[in-house]
Design a protein around this motif. Structure first.
Motif, PDB file in Angstrom:
ATOM      1  N   TYR A 106       0.820  -1.212   0.000  1.00  0.00           N
ATOM      2  CA  TYR A 106       0.000   0.000   0.000  1.00  0.00           C
ATOM      3  C   TYR A 106       0.855   1.264   0.000  1.00  0.00           C
ATOM      4  CZ  TYR A 106      -4.281  -2.691   0.947  1.00  0.00           C
ATOM      5  OH  TYR A 106      -5.348  -3.554   0.863  1.00  0.00           O
ATOM      6  N   LEU A 107       2.055   1.167   0.553  1.00  0.00           N
ATOM      7  CA  LEU A 107       2.946   2.325   0.559  1.00  0.00           C
ATOM      8  C   LEU A 107       3.309   2.761  -0.858  1.00  0.00           C
ATOM      9  CD1 LEU A 107       5.434   1.208   3.361  1.00  0.00           C
ATOM     10  CD2 LEU A 107       3.687   3.000   3.567  1.00  0.00           C
ATOM     11  N   TYR A 108       3.203   1.840  -1.806  1.00  0.00           N
ATOM     12  CA  TYR A 108       3.689   2.088  -3.160  1.00  0.00           C
ATOM     13  C   TYR A 108       2.600   2.095  -4.228  1.00  0.00           C
ATOM     14  CZ  TYR A 108       7.541   0.379  -0.335  1.00  0.00           C
ATOM     15  OH  TYR A 108       8.433   0.179   0.697  1.00  0.00           O
ATOM     16  N   ILE A 109       1.364   1.685  -3.850  1.00  0.00           N
ATOM     17  CA  ILE A 109       0.302   1.632  -4.864  1.00  0.00           C
ATOM     18  C   ILE A 109      -0.898   2.498  -4.525  1.00  0.00           C
ATOM     19  CG2 ILE A 109       0.969  -0.705  -5.561  1.00  0.00           C
ATOM     20  CD1 ILE A 109      -1.535  -1.748  -4.117  1.00  0.00           C
ATOM     21  N   VAL A 110      -0.990   2.985  -3.303  1.00  0.00           N
ATOM     22  CA  VAL A 110      -2.126   3.825  -2.893  1.00  0.00           C
ATOM     23  C   VAL A 110      -1.718   5.291  -3.037  1.00  0.00           C
ATOM     24  CG1 VAL A 110      -3.684   4.459  -1.019  1.00  0.00           C
ATOM     25  CG2 VAL A 110      -2.991   2.065  -1.311  1.00  0.00           C
ATOM     26  N   GLU A 111      -2.480   6.016  -3.845  1.00  0.00           N
ATOM     27  CA  GLU A 111      -2.119   7.400  -4.143  1.00  0.00           C
ATOM     28  C   GLU A 111      -1.973   8.252  -2.888  1.00  0.00           C
ATOM     29  OE1 GLU A 111      -3.678  11.201  -6.826  1.00  0.00           O
ATOM     30  OE2 GLU A 111      -4.668   9.243  -6.980  1.00  0.00           O
ATOM     31  N   TYR A 170      -0.758   7.446  -0.185  1.00  0.00           N
ATOM     32  CA  TYR A 170       0.444   7.096   0.577  1.00  0.00           C
ATOM     33  C   TYR A 170       1.742   7.267  -0.210  1.00  0.00           C
ATOM     34  CZ  TYR A 170      -3.093   4.780   3.480  1.00  0.00           C
ATOM     35  OH  TYR A 170      -4.188   4.504   4.254  1.00  0.00           O
ATOM     36  N   ILE A 171       1.668   7.178  -1.541  1.00  0.00           N
ATOM     37  CA  ILE A 171       2.886   7.268  -2.345  1.00  0.00           C
ATOM     38  C   ILE A 171       3.562   8.626  -2.118  1.00  0.00           C
ATOM     39  CG2 ILE A 171       3.810   7.273  -4.689  1.00  0.00           C
ATOM     40  CD1 ILE A 171       1.407   5.544  -5.520  1.00  0.00           C
ATOM     41  N   ASP A 172       4.783   8.583  -1.652  1.00  0.00           N
ATOM     42  CA  ASP A 172       5.550   9.808  -1.385  1.00  0.00           C
ATOM     43  C   ASP A 172       4.837  10.748  -0.418  1.00  0.00           C
ATOM     44  OD1 ASP A 172       7.577   8.979  -3.145  1.00  0.00           O
ATOM     45  OD2 ASP A 172       6.512   9.836  -4.860  1.00  0.00           O
ATOM     46  N   LYS A 173       3.948  10.186   0.406  1.00  0.00           N
ATOM     47  CA  LYS A 173       3.207  11.004   1.367  1.00  0.00           C
ATOM     48  C   LYS A 173       3.279  10.451   2.790  1.00  0.00           C
ATOM     49  CE  LYS A 173      -0.159  12.592  -2.085  1.00  0.00           C
ATOM     50  NZ  LYS A 173      -1.580  12.579  -2.505  1.00  0.00           N
ATOM     51  N   LEU A 174       2.978   9.158   2.953  1.00  0.00           N
ATOM     52  CA  LEU A 174       2.871   8.615   4.307  1.00  0.00           C
ATOM     53  C   LEU A 174       4.219   8.569   5.012  1.00  0.00           C
ATOM     54  CD1 LEU A 174       1.180   7.472   6.553  1.00  0.00           C
ATOM     55  CD2 LEU A 174       1.335   5.205   5.494  1.00  0.00           C
ATOM     56  N   GLU A 175       5.195   7.908   4.409  1.00  0.00           N
ATOM     57  CA  GLU A 175       6.497   7.846   5.069  1.00  0.00           C
ATOM     58  C   GLU A 175       7.176   9.216   5.151  1.00  0.00           C
ATOM     59  OE1 GLU A 175       8.796   4.084   5.423  1.00  0.00           O
ATOM     60  OE2 GLU A 175       8.128   3.835   3.333  1.00  0.00           O
ATOM     61  N   PRO A 176       7.085  10.073   4.133  1.00  0.00           N
ATOM     62  CA  PRO A 176       7.627  11.421   4.302  1.00  0.00           C
ATOM     63  C   PRO A 176       6.968  12.188   5.453  1.00  0.00           C
ATOM     64  CG  PRO A 176       7.372  10.958   1.979  1.00  0.00           C
ATOM     65  CD  PRO A 176       6.718   9.823   2.718  1.00  0.00           C
ATOM     66  N   ALA A 177       5.660  11.989   5.643  1.00  0.00           N
ATOM     67  CA  ALA A 177       4.978  12.652   6.766  1.00  0.00           C
ATOM     68  C   ALA A 177       5.512  12.116   8.092  1.00  0.00           C
ATOM     69  CB  ALA A 177       3.469  12.429   6.668  1.00  0.00           C
ATOM     70  N   MET A 178       5.744  10.821   8.150  1.00  0.00           N
ATOM     71  CA  MET A 178       6.314  10.229   9.357  1.00  0.00           C
ATOM     72  C   MET A 178       7.689  10.832   9.648  1.00  0.00           C
ATOM     73  SD  MET A 178       5.403   6.208   8.673  1.00  0.00           S
ATOM     74  CE  MET A 178       3.774   5.505   8.968  1.00  0.00           C
ATOM     75  N   ALA A 179       8.500  10.972   8.600  1.00  0.00           N
ATOM     76  CA  ALA A 179       9.845  11.535   8.763  1.00  0.00           C
ATOM     77  C   ALA A 179       9.782  13.002   9.170  1.00  0.00           C
ATOM     78  CB  ALA A 179      10.630  11.382   7.467  1.00  0.00           C
TER      79      ALA A 179
END
Length: 225
Positions: free
Chosen positions: A175-180, A182-191
């Motif tokens: 989902y980190l890589y296929i859900v719009e 989350y792509i370039d959004k979820l993990e960057p927000a965490m960081a």
């Protein structure tokens, strides 16, 4: 319970764009079949993995006293796993009243809150929980990264509880890589939240067989600062 397939086809479709109200309505209609299909038939491991990560994060803390919030609690699958591990002070929040009604019958939650989890302020005091469990709630048409500051707000910071204040997030890794959303959004927000000094990442662990399908899962553990 009937084994007839009841999963709404659009529920986890990355191409669908549903409002929280639409998603909640689908869950209301699906609530009586959810556990049979997801937990029993598909053997979803997310609730068990997430609960185990909560227990590991809290270490030697008194599990009977630790306050835990089960986010997107649904029918209480993760809550049951937490209860098996000795946690007894658990609250639940979910946007579907139908799912919460199923959870209520299990008598594992002290408080059940029907609310959408997002940037909105929840009816919860700040610095309340020793741990927050997010099991399988980051998925298409579910939670987005905009809920993270609110989860941090209701978790205990290190200044209040040095042993607690953890947020655990378990989801299907792809989902980190296929859900719009989350792509370039979820993990960057965490960081970004870590850069702002609001939490720190303790671990990022990938595990096999999220469900019966050969898909990996991933669990993030953060400590609130």
């Amino acid at each position: 319970m009937s084994a007839e397939k009841k999963i709404p086809p659009e529920m986890f479709d990355p191409k669908c764009n549903m409002t929280p109200e639409m998603t909640a309505k689908l869950y209301d209609n699906w609530s009586g079949y959810y556990e049979e299909e997801i937990i029993t038939q598909r053997n979803c491991r997310a609730p068990r993995v997430c609960a185990g990560a909560v227990a590991k994060a809290l270490g030697g803390s008194d599990r009977g006293k630790a306050r835990v919030l089960d986010v997107g609690a649904g029918t209480g699958a993760c809550g049951e796993e937490l209860a098996k591990l000795g946690f007894t002070n658990i609250d639940a929040v979910d946007g579907s009243q139908g799912m919460l009604s199923q959870a209520e019958g299990k008598h594992i939650y002290n408080r059940l809150i029907c609310a959408f989890v997002g940037p909105n302020r929840l009816d919860i005091e700040a610095d309340t929980y020793d741990a927050i469990a997010c099991s399988a709630v980051f998925a298409p048409n579910h939670l987005k990264e905009d809920c993270l500051p609110e989860l941090i707000r209701v978790a205990k910071p290190a200044s209040v509880s040095p042993a607690g204040g953890y947020i655990i997030i378990t989801l299907r890794e792809e989902y980190l890589y296929i859900v719009e959303d989350y792509i370039d959004k979820l993990e960057p927000a965490m960081a970004r939240l870590q850069d702002e000094g609001l939490w720190e990442r303790v671990s990022r662990d990938v595990f096999k067989m999220y469900e019966v399908e050969d898909k990996d899962g991933i669990t993030f553990v953060f400590k609130v600062l």
